[in-house]
Design an enzyme around this catalytic site. Structure first.
Site, PDB file in Angstrom:
ATOM      1  N   ASN A 149       0.818  -1.223   0.000  1.00 50.56           N
ATOM      2  CA  ASN A 149       0.000   0.000   0.000  1.00 50.56           C
ATOM      3  C   ASN A 149       0.845   1.264   0.000  1.00 50.56           C
ATOM      4  O   ASN A 149       0.333   2.349   0.224  1.00 50.56           O
ATOM      5  CB  ASN A 149      -0.953  -0.013   1.209  1.00 50.56           C
ATOM      6  CG  ASN A 149      -0.200  -0.028   2.534  1.00 50.56           C
ATOM      7  OD1 ASN A 149       1.022   0.056   2.552  1.00 50.56           O
ATOM      8  ND2 ASN A 149      -0.924  -0.126   3.632  1.00 50.56           N
TER       9      ASN A 149
ATOM     10  N   GLU B 105       0.887   4.249   7.324  1.00 49.26           N
ATOM     11  CA  GLU B 105      -0.150   3.723   6.449  1.00 49.26           C
ATOM     12  C   GLU B 105      -0.750   4.855   5.609  1.00 49.26           C
ATOM     13  O   GLU B 105      -0.573   6.037   5.938  1.00 49.26           O
ATOM     14  CB  GLU B 105      -1.236   3.067   7.303  1.00 49.26           C
ATOM     15  CG  GLU B 105      -0.721   1.944   8.202  1.00 49.26           C
ATOM     16  CD  GLU B 105      -0.300   0.686   7.442  1.00 49.26           C
ATOM     17  OE1 GLU B 105       0.182   0.777   6.298  1.00 49.26           O
ATOM     18  OE2 GLU B 105      -0.455  -0.411   8.010  1.00 49.26           O
TER      19      GLU B 105
END
Ligand code: PGA
Length: 264
Positions: A137, A144
């Protein structure tokens, strides 16, 4: 940004280990930012090999790890403390007092603990060379998607993609950690030099977005476009979605010719 294209993980780990070794030869008290994950195993194997041959001394090196799972004690077989001990620290002469890895066992006072981690980096003189992997990702450390590009060391909730990727490392029924302590993107961007390694098609989209996409908090590694000295070392599979591969090869040839110091 320099993009070095290699055939496979073995070539990548060798080149990364050589760059780290040269940095330590140039500055024996190097402040070295370290990463965990499958991509790093080969790098540490080569560094251990160089140390055992007698050509690499870690006695003055200071290490600072990117992250650690919240809730895992150092002795846990899946903790990043354990990973680092198993793959590097048990085999080289880094002084224990010079090793910094976030403490996964803290509870409460997270902000205070994370500020003290940042203080430790500052007191050491700042990170000279930061080693990074990249998540599917686009995460670097455990930053994140949607992490602030100015973030500092802090508590971070792990994304679904990261939880899925991690679950294979935990035994069935053993709950994998949902949070981590991670250096922030702002912390990483202050390192003097950054080395990001990636292998395999599962990383191809994240690599392409990081190098050729817009700078966005949706892809944390794209923030590296703001850094003046970043080298990506990636294999053909991880490079497969890059549109400018020929250009990166030409840049590399000219770099070797005109500024070879950047490659050693
Ligand atoms: P990996 O992890 O090296 O195990 O692929 C990289 C990362 O998630 O940062």
């Amino acid at each position: 940004m320099l993009v070095i294209l290699k055939r496979d993980g073995e070539e990548i780990s060798l080149q990364a280990a050589q760059l780290i070794a040269s940095a330590i030869h140039r500055k024996p008290a190097l402040v070295l930012g370290l990463a965990t994950g499958g991509t790093m195993v080969g790098v540490y194997r080569h560094l251990v090999g160089l140390h055992k041959q007698g050509s690499l001394d870690f006695s003055r090196v200071v290490t600072v790890n990117l992250d650690e799972y919240l809730g895992l004690p150092a002795a846990h077989s899946r903790s990043f403390h354990h990973f680092m001990h198993e793959h590097l620290f048990a085999h080289v002469n880094v002084a224990t007092r010079n090793i910094h890895i976030p403490d996964g066992t803290i509870s409460g006072n997270y902000d205070q603990y994370c500020a003290s981690y940042e203080d430790a980096i500052r007191t050491a003189g700042g990170i000279d060379l930061q080693l990074l992997g990249i998540g599917r990702n686009g995460h670097i450390g455990f930053n994140e998607p949607t992490s602030s590009l100015a973030s500092r060391t802090r508590l971070k909730v792990l994304s679904k993609e990261t939880l899925d990727d991690n679950s294979k490392f935990f035994a069935p029924g053993q709950e994998s950690p949902r949070c981590a302590i991670t250096m922030g993107i702002g912390t990483i961007l202050e390192a003097r030099k950054v080395l990001l390694l990636a292998t395999g098609t599962s990383k191809a989209a994240a690599v392409a977005k990081s190098i050729e996409g817009p700078i966005t908090s949706a892809v944390s590694a794209s923030a590296l476009q703001l850094h003046p000295d970043v080298t990506f070392i990636i294999d053909d599979a991880a490079a497969s979605q890059l549109t400018q591969r020929d250009y990166y090869r030409r840049v590399l040839e000219m770099t070797a010719l005109l500024t070879p110091d950047r490659l050693s």
